[in-house]
Enzyme design. Sequence first.
Site, mmCIF file in Angstrom:
data_model
loop_
_atom_site.group_PDB
_atom_site.id
_atom_site.type_symbol
_atom_site.label_atom_id
_atom_site.label_comp_id
_atom_site.label_asym_id
_atom_site.label_seq_id
_atom_site.Cartn_x
_atom_site.Cartn_y
_atom_site.Cartn_z
ATOM 1 N N THR A 164 0.825 -1.120 0.047
ATOM 2 C CA THR A 164 0.148 0.211 -0.127
ATOM 3 C C THR A 164 0.725 1.347 0.011
ATOM 4 O OG1 THR A 164 -1.461 -1.348 1.137
ATOM 5 C CG2 THR A 164 -1.974 1.029 1.040
ATOM 6 N N ARG A 193 8.575 -9.012 -2.541
ATOM 7 C CA ARG A 193 8.845 -10.554 -2.544
ATOM 8 C C ARG A 193 7.999 -11.109 -3.414
ATOM 9 N NH1 ARG A 193 5.974 -11.623 3.392
ATOM 10 N NH2 ARG A 193 3.997 -10.763 2.775
ATOM 11 N N LYS A 202 6.862 2.030 12.477
ATOM 12 C CA LYS A 202 6.799 2.580 13.816
ATOM 13 C C LYS A 202 7.193 1.387 14.904
ATOM 14 C CE LYS A 202 2.626 1.408 12.213
ATOM 15 N NZ LYS A 202 1.497 1.678 11.484
ATOM 16 N N LYS A 220 3.615 4.503 18.064
ATOM 17 C CA LYS A 220 3.697 5.979 17.868
ATOM 18 C C LYS A 220 3.842 6.815 19.010
ATOM 19 C CE LYS A 220 0.774 4.696 13.998
ATOM 20 N NZ LYS A 220 -1.045 4.314 13.414
ATOM 21 N N GLY A 233 -3.387 5.167 4.962
ATOM 22 C CA GLY A 233 -3.831 5.141 3.596
ATOM 23 C C GLY A 233 -2.501 5.300 2.690
HETATM 24 N N1 HSE Z 1 -2.875 0.535 11.339
HETATM 25 C C1 HSE Z 1 -2.848 2.020 11.327
HETATM 26 C C2 HSE Z 1 -3.920 2.729 11.587
HETATM 27 C C3 HSE Z 1 -2.010 2.375 10.056
HETATM 28 O O1 HSE Z 1 -4.967 2.276 11.550
HETATM 29 O O2 HSE Z 1 -3.902 4.057 12.079
HETATM 30 C C4 HSE Z 1 -1.253 3.591 10.281
HETATM 31 O O3 HSE Z 1 -0.371 3.567 10.958
#
Ligand code: HSE
Length: 437
Positions: free
Chosen positions: A13, A45, A105, A205, A302
């Site tokens: 993505t 991969r 992260k 984060k 995204g």
């Molecule tokens: N899984 C994370 C979220 C994606 O939903 O914010 C971005 O780090």
Amino acid sequence: MQSVKIGILGLGTVGSGTVNVLTRNSREISRRAGRDIEIYRAADRDLDKPKGCDTSAINLTDDAFDIINDPDIQIVVELIGGTGVAKELVIKAIENGKHVVTANKALIAMHGNELFELAQERGVTISFEAAVAGGIPIIKAMREGLAGNRIEWLAGIINGTGNFILTEMREKGRDFADVLAEAQALGYAEADPTFDIEGIDAAHKLTIMASIAFGIPLQFDKCYTEGISRIAQEDVLNANELGYRIKHLGIAKKTTSGVELRVHPTLIPQRRLLANVNGVMNAVVVKGDAVGPTLYYGAGAGSEATASAVVADIVDIVRALTTDPENRVPHLAFQPDALKDTPILPMSEVVTSYYLRIHTLDKPGVLADITRILSKEGINIEAILQKQPEEHEGMVPIIMLTQAVIEKNMDQAIAQIEALDTVPDSIMRIRMESLGG
Ligand code: HSE
């Protein structure tokens, strides 16, 4: 001037989004960077799997080490994720003298201290804007824009999936599992969605932001982490009735005794901007002593939103390629030898106010027993709400908001109330924050 050659690891993505943004905006990006940026190679991969970008002009490989070992590549963009092979590749890239841009992260939160030390030794940079809050430039804002401040606290909605679930539960009364499935289908959720729901992704984060805010080493293992899976529809409705919203927040606060580092569901007043951040959007409030409260809002996940942060990091590195490594912006905002060992407080020492939901039997004296226990522990009740018994299988839900109290006293009070014969279920406790300036 020769173009700067980059190699991308992972064309999922974010990798595809990065190729698309770099290609579509190449002219503007070159004007900003001062050099052309060439996607020289990319690794994935599974090369047979269709990609979300045009790869016809890129030299592809299914072996990421081809890129790490290519002497022509100056910047490696790691978009694989996780702490397995991604860590190995990043270490090898640094050892080979390459700058690294990553959206990873977990890697930064868990291994950043050693990776930054290695990068410093080798005179290269690791950039990780995309690791926190996707497209929001929160790292740059704190590390550079707020460099004159003593940061007092920060609080953020830093997981889009969790925020989407809580928003849908509140606005449409939807079921938890159903909303999660939709977030997965939209590509927002982590490979393992428990990372989203149980707050691990947010803790990664928050750990990174706290280090940058307070100049402390990364300490993911000391971050208190509580997820949203126990939040019931009735809690969402009760919060609403009392003028609050439940948000899954990451909170880092500097106190006189240490740093609070915690991820948990939190009741915040409805009028706060953060309470009105809905769906998959992220937002972070940072309070500096000079600037006051500041708010950063945008898409936290995204393809192209995250690519926006990845590309900004690439541009930053290209601009600084010829600068002396000692004069670059430090990875964690503070000079490496100026990081402080301020302790992270255990959750039992944190002071907050609480929302309590207690299901009791419908008998005289139950409320008196509960208030007696709270009073013994020095807990002052701010508001109280008792619901009709018939709606809850004969049980009486009692909802209380308390004033601020040290968590260990609340733990003791909850244990004593749960031991009452008239309280058969476990108590739901949600911490509260006013988030006032
Ligand atoms: N899984 C994370 C979220 C994606 O939903 O914010 C971005 O780090």
